[in-house]
Scaffold this motif. Structure first.
Motif, PDB file in Angstrom:
ATOM      1  N   UNK A 458       0.835  -1.207   0.000  1.00 32.20           N
ATOM      2  CA  UNK A 458       0.000   0.000   0.000  1.00 32.20           C
ATOM      3  C   UNK A 458       0.864   1.249   0.000  1.00 32.20           C
ATOM      4  N   UNK A 459       1.889   1.251   0.856  1.00 34.25           N
ATOM      5  CA  UNK A 459       2.755   2.424   0.919  1.00 34.25           C
ATOM      6  C   UNK A 459       3.493   2.614  -0.397  1.00 34.25           C
ATOM      7  N   UNK A 460       3.994   1.502  -0.953  1.00 35.13           N
ATOM      8  CA  UNK A 460       4.694   1.599  -2.223  1.00 35.13           C
ATOM      9  C   UNK A 460       3.816   2.172  -3.317  1.00 35.13           C
ATOM     10  N   UNK A 461       2.581   1.699  -3.375  1.00 31.82           N
ATOM     11  CA  UNK A 461       1.658   2.205  -4.374  1.00 31.82           C
ATOM     12  C   UNK A 461       1.378   3.680  -4.192  1.00 31.82           C
ATOM     13  N   UNK A 462       1.178   4.075  -2.935  1.00 30.03           N
ATOM     14  CA  UNK A 462       0.905   5.496  -2.672  1.00 30.03           C
ATOM     15  C   UNK A 462       2.090   6.349  -3.092  1.00 30.03           C
ATOM     16  N   UNK A 463       3.295   5.903  -2.767  1.00 37.43           N
ATOM     17  CA  UNK A 463       4.480   6.684  -3.124  1.00 37.43           C
ATOM     18  C   UNK A 463       4.654   6.763  -4.635  1.00 37.43           C
ATOM     19  N   UNK A 464       4.368   5.650  -5.311  1.00 29.49           N
ATOM     20  CA  UNK A 464       4.494   5.661  -6.769  1.00 29.49           C
ATOM     21  C   UNK A 464       3.514   6.651  -7.379  1.00 29.49           C
ATOM     22  N   UNK A 465       2.271   6.622  -6.879  1.00 30.73           N
ATOM     23  CA  UNK A 465       1.274   7.561  -7.394  1.00 30.73           C
ATOM     24  C   UNK A 465       1.700   8.995  -7.107  1.00 30.73           C
ATOM     25  N   UNK A 466       2.211   9.212  -5.916  1.00 34.13           N
ATOM     26  CA  UNK A 466       2.654  10.548  -5.532  1.00 34.13           C
ATOM     27  C   UNK A 466       3.768  11.033  -6.447  1.00 34.13           C
ATOM     28  N   UNK A 467       4.725  10.167  -6.709  1.00 30.52           N
ATOM     29  CA  UNK A 467       5.835  10.533  -7.587  1.00 30.52           C
ATOM     30  C   UNK A 467       5.318  10.915  -8.961  1.00 30.52           C
ATOM     31  N   UNK A 468       4.388  10.111  -9.460  1.00 28.63           N
ATOM     32  CA  UNK A 468       3.836  10.390 -10.769  1.00 28.63           C
ATOM     33  C   UNK A 468       3.166  11.754 -10.796  1.00 28.63           C
ATOM     34  N   UNK A 469       2.384  12.023  -9.772  1.00 31.17           N
ATOM     35  CA  UNK A 469       1.675  13.303  -9.726  1.00 31.17           C
ATOM     36  C   UNK A 469       2.657  14.462  -9.634  1.00 31.17           C
ATOM     37  N   UNK A 470       3.685  14.282  -8.825  1.00 26.63           N
ATOM     38  CA  UNK A 470       4.677  15.339  -8.697  1.00 26.63           C
ATOM     39  C   UNK A 470       5.381  15.602 -10.012  1.00 26.63           C
ATOM     40  N   UNK A 471       5.753  14.526 -10.687  1.00 24.42           N
ATOM     41  CA  UNK A 471       6.447  14.691 -11.963  1.00 24.42           C
ATOM     42  C   UNK A 471       5.591  15.458 -12.955  1.00 24.42           C
ATOM     43  N   UNK A 472       4.298  15.138 -12.962  1.00 24.95           N
ATOM     44  CA  UNK A 472       3.438  15.782 -13.936  1.00 24.95           C
ATOM     45  C   UNK A 472       3.137  17.221 -13.583  1.00 24.95           C
TER      46      UNK A 472
END
Lengths: 663, 292
Positions: A458-472
């Motif tokens: 769950x944490x990994x998924x949240x961080x991945x989504x967060x990274x994606x959003x930040x990049x965009x």
């Protein structure tokens, strides 16, 4: 149009036609190749007769339906984007598809005799949902942000209701799971026969409306001065779009992506004139959907895992949306809702308000632990269970729900304060969807995941989504529109994955469904205590940040001048928010909207400074989730509605109401 | 034959110690079916309306409590019932620790795919009979099933019957085909009938396939209820289904709702349904009825 653009469009079409031809040839091979198409009676009469039948009554109508449905969806998308001047409008983002789908599901269950008139039921559902979206956006003059947001919330609400129907009627609705994920499988030409007249009629009407539709690109005053009745034009265009989408849904289930992709692609490739855009989008849509469907068929020939066309198309829509976000220049209209009016001068000190809120929380906890339908006596009573039973059965679930709600509320407050956008929350930003996706994939791949594995996932998924959003959104400083649309894209991906896994029919899938809908059924006392402990310690960790949280909404310049290490602070807060929402997802699922509601409510109660807002929203979030869990357990006793599902229904209604009231 | 069994049971009863009426909860429908057939009404069963649709007989009385979803039985209700024993299967293994706090839990696998079906059915019935203290009723049930199947087998033996294809429509394009690891296959084997489906099935005894997968078979198609509403009409309009059914000697026929993982009562009902559809009217079936 530049040279490149001039060549790009025909080049794209040629490429797609070639790809379609190749894949169609490939899917025809196992059925007997072109021989089966041309010669019904070959050397072996029986098997060649069957091949011929398969080709003419299964393969061919499927291809035709894909082409027709693609054209219909693209046309609907084009109309919507034109009418609303919003490049992100499409049958799926405006909740047209989900309205039709829910209506058909409900009719299949409650009024099975009406099954025969599917088209009318689908149309009714689609009209209802799009009317709601429009009514909500009406006061905002149909601003793009409002419509997309309303569409998103309605999508989630309708999806929650559909999940509820599926959960409790799994055996009766099993036949609709495949269709519900978007399937173009055909036996016979009936689907094509149903869709063709509607498509032709709508094409004709669109052609008639072409001249007035062209005027939409001018300003309102110009349109009126040309004598065009704007309202009538909008309504008729909308009616056409809804009719087209409803037809496709009743034949093939909800299919996203095409209605969004085709019109945007045509526009991005430089075609300006409407009279060229409409037929080209329709053509492009037809080719795209047909190609997607052929790929699905090729995949099915080589793999046992079931992949419905709708799921693949929705999965393709997510990266497309994200890509569009980086490319398109969105109109900088009024987006952020002003903070709600606060009655700040009633004189009650924040401590007293907090004490009152805690009191309400305690009452709610007592209710959840003691009241309801339990045991063998019918009706609602104060529990006949003794203290030991309460400790065993109700306390863990209540505690887990409260902790999950509190953590989500904290995450929401952090995000709202960080971005200055009252619509920011873990659910709408896609962080929760990221956790959900990671959990779905992980549970299906790992044999027996234990709690530690799940927390990591769950944490990994949240961080991945967060990274994606930040990049965009990095360059845009977390501009509200783009943030929300990232959330839309990620939640679409999550829904696609969930739909595909459910359609597979795997019994684990049903369990997954309940769990991801936020059921606290599987929580036991050690886990509940761990969650309570974690949430309290995270709360204590967050409270000292309240000074920064007070300063951040004042703007970058102000924060820097006050000595705040801005980028590090932002990163730290985002990481905390991701961690909080990931852990909460484990207990209460991804879509409960507590993270959105609780900070608003805290504000409404007059607690605006960061410290008070944090504490109050944590308490309010805990209370809301607690009540949702209790309600879910009691309403349909002995069946249980998952807490997350209850909360998401309430939350979606709350947001929709808020949108309706916005000025 | 039946009267002989009954006399035997009556003679046995004083010999066996009288067992206390154990309070048993059955989460799985197979266990519920067998227990009810033994006369031991379970305290609670999960998803009773669906049980009535899919299993049908023996009927559960009104005093049996509905426990909610099979995968999520209501734990408070369960603990309020104060059962002495809870029966589960491997599918609900993750619930066992929770259920264990209410009452002793026994995990009785319904049918393990690697082992032959019929001996497992007998073993399961005997085990449940022991648990509920009704060994006599258990033996009677098994003996009755045995005799019924033998009688029907004798009738069918004289006819040369084509292979059978047992399907259950899922939607207008897909059907469940039943093969190994299902009760149907075990009864077919017992009655000396052939199943036309040889392409394997999952651990629950079926496989979901598109209708075109049935095209190469030459068999009598038997449709097992329940069929989702409206699917029947759509199937009939489906050219592929028309092709498949036209290639068989007789039109597809319907069998009543019988649980594919059922117990002895389901086995008997299935055999009787087969007898009903497969035998021509003037045959040993009528003679059989005259004998009873």
């Amino acid at each position: 149009m530049t040279e490149v653009q001039r060549l790009a469009l025909p080049g794209l079409f040629v490429l797609l036609v070639l790809a379609l031809g190749l894949s169609a040839y490939a899917t025809l091979q196992p059925l007997g190749g072109t021989d089966a198409l041309l010669h019904p009676h070959g050397l072996q009469p029986v098997s060649s007769e069957l091949s011929h039948l398969l080709v003419t009554d299964s393969w061919a109508p499927r291809l035709c339906l894909a082409l027709l449905a693609g054209a219909a969806l693209a046309l609907a998308g084009e109309l919507l984007q034109l009418l609303l001047r919003n490049p992100l409008a499409s049958p799926s983002t405006l909740a047209i598809n989900s309205g039709a789908q829910l209506a058909l599901l409900a009719a299949a269950l409650l009024l099975p005799a009406l099954e025969i008139n599917r088209w009318w039921i689908a149309l009714g559902g689609a009209t209802l949902s799009v009317s709601i979206v429009f009514l909500l956006g009406w006061r905002q003059r149909l601003s793009p942000l409002t419509l997309v947001l309303a569409g998103l919330m309605l999508n989630l609400l309708l999806s929650a209701l559909a999940t509820l129907l599926l959960l409790f009627n799994h055996d009766r609705l099993a036949g609709m799971m495949v269709w519900g994920a978007g399937s173009l499988v055909q036996n016979g030409w009936r689907g094509v026969e149903l869709l063709t007249p509607w498509l032709l009629v709508c094409l004709l009407l669109t052609a008639l409306l072409l001249k007035p539709l062209q005027t939409l690109q001018l300003g309102e005053a110009s349109i009126r001065s040309l004598g065009v009745n704007l309202t009538l034009l909008r309504l008729s265009g909308l009616a056409l779009a809804v009719a087209l989408s409803a037809s496709v849904v009743s034949c093939a289930g909800p299919i996203g992506f095409v209605g969004l992709a085709a019109p945007n692609a045509v526009r991005l490739l430089g075609v300006r004139r409407l009279s060229a855009r409409v037929p080209l989008s329709a053509l492009l849509g037809a080719l795209l959907l047909a190609l997607t469907d052929q790929l699905v068929q090729l995949y099915a020939q080589h793999s046992a895992l079931f992949l419905p066309t709708g799921a693949l198309s929705a999965a393709l829509a997510a990266p497309l949306l994200l890509w569009l976000l980086t490319r398109l220049r969105l109109a900088p209209a009024v987006e952020t809702a002003p903070p709600p009016q606060v009655h700040s001068s009633t004189g009650l000190s924040p401590w007293i308000r907090l004490a009152l809120i805690s009191g309400v929380l305690l009452l709610a906890a007592l209710l959840a632990l003691g009241y309801g339908r339990a045991g063998l006596t019918p009706g609602w009573t104060w529990s006949a269970l003794d203290a030991e039973a309460i400790l065993e059965w109700r306390l863990p679930r209540t505690l887990a729900a409260a902790s999950g709600g509190g953590m989500l509320a904290l995450a929401g407050t952090l995000l709202q304060r960080l971005s200055g956008n009252p619509m920011a929350s873990p659910e709408l930003l896609g962080i929760s969807s990221g956790s959900g996706i990671a959990l779905l994939i992980g549970v299906f791949l790992l044999a027996t995941p234990d709690r530690g594995d799940l927390a990591l996932l769950a944490t990994g998924g949240a961080l991945a989504a967060l990274t994606l959003i930040l990049l965009l959104n990095y360059r845009n400083r977390l501009e509200p529109m783009r943030l929300l649309l990232s959330g839309v894209a990620l939640s679409a991906l999550f829904e696609a994955l969930r739909g595909a896994l459910l359609a597979d029919g795997d019994p684990r899938g049903q369990q997954m469904l309940a769990w991801l809908a936020g059921s606290t059924y599987y929580v036991d006392l050690p886990l509940a205590l761990w969650m309570a402990g974690t949430s309290i310690s995270l709360l204590l960790l967050v409270l000292p940040l309240s000074r920064w949280l007070d300063i951040l909404p004042l703007g970058d310049a102000c924060s820097r001048s006050l000595g705040l290490p801005l980028s590090r602070v932002r990163l730290g807060i985002l990481l905390l928010a991701a961690l909080l929402s990931a852990l909460a997802t484990l207990a209460v699922g991804p879509f409960s909207f507590i993270g959105l509601m609780a900070p608003h409510l805290a504000r409404l109660l007059g607690l605006q400074r960061a410290l008070w807002q944090l504490l109050a929203s944590a308490l309010l979030g805990a209370g809301l989730m607690l009540l949702a869990d209790w309600g879910g357990r009691q309403l349909l006793f002995p069946q249980e509605i998952p807490a997350g599902l209850m909360a998401s229904t309430i939350g979606a209604v709350y947001v929709l109401r808020g949108l309706a009231r916005m000025r | 034959m039946r009267s002989a069994c009954l006399v035997f049971c009556l003679l046995c009863m004083p010999i066996l110690p009288a067992a206390a009426d154990t309070r048993i909860v059955a989460l799985d429908w197979t266990h519920a079916e067998i227990l009810t057939a033994l006369g031991q009404t379970p305290l609670g069963v999960a998803q009773i309306p669906a049980y009535r649709r899919w299993v049908g007989a023996p009927q559960l009385g009104d005093q049996v409590r509905d426990l909610g979803l099979r995968a999520q039985p209501n734990l408070e209700l369960l603990s309020a019932l104060h059962p002495d024993l809870i029966l589960t299967t491997a599918l609900f293994a993750h619930l066992e620790s929770r259920l264990g706090r209410i009452a002793p839990v026994q995990r009785l696998p319904v049918y393990i795919p690697e082992r032959p079906f019929w001996p497992q059915l007998i073993e399961l019935t005997r085990h449940l009979a022991r648990l509920s203290g009704r060994q006599a009723e258990g033996e009677a049930l098994l003996a009755e099933t045995e005799s019924r199947l033998t009688a029907i087998e004798a009738c069918l033996h004289t006819l040369s019957l084509p292979p059978l294809l047992l399907v259950q429509p899922v939607d207008a394009h897909h059907v469940r085909v039943f093969g190994r690891h299902s009760l149907y296959q075990a009864v077919l084997d017992r009655l000396g009938l052939r199943n036309a489906w040889h392409q394997g099935s999952n651990a629950w005894g079926y496989r979901v396939v598109g209708i075109e997968a049935l095209a190469e078979t030459h068999a009598r198609i038997l449709i097992i209820e329940p069929v989702p509403f409206g699917i029947e009409a759509r199937l009939e309009r489906n050219p592929l289904w028309q092709y498949v059914s036209s290639r068989q000697t007789l039109a597809p026929q319907h069998l009543g709702a019988i649980w594919s993982q059922g117990g002895p009562v389901s086995a008997q009902r299935f055999a009787e349904e087969l007898e009903r559809v497969l035998l021509p009217p003037a045959s040993c079936r009528n003679e059989d009825q005259q004998n009873d």
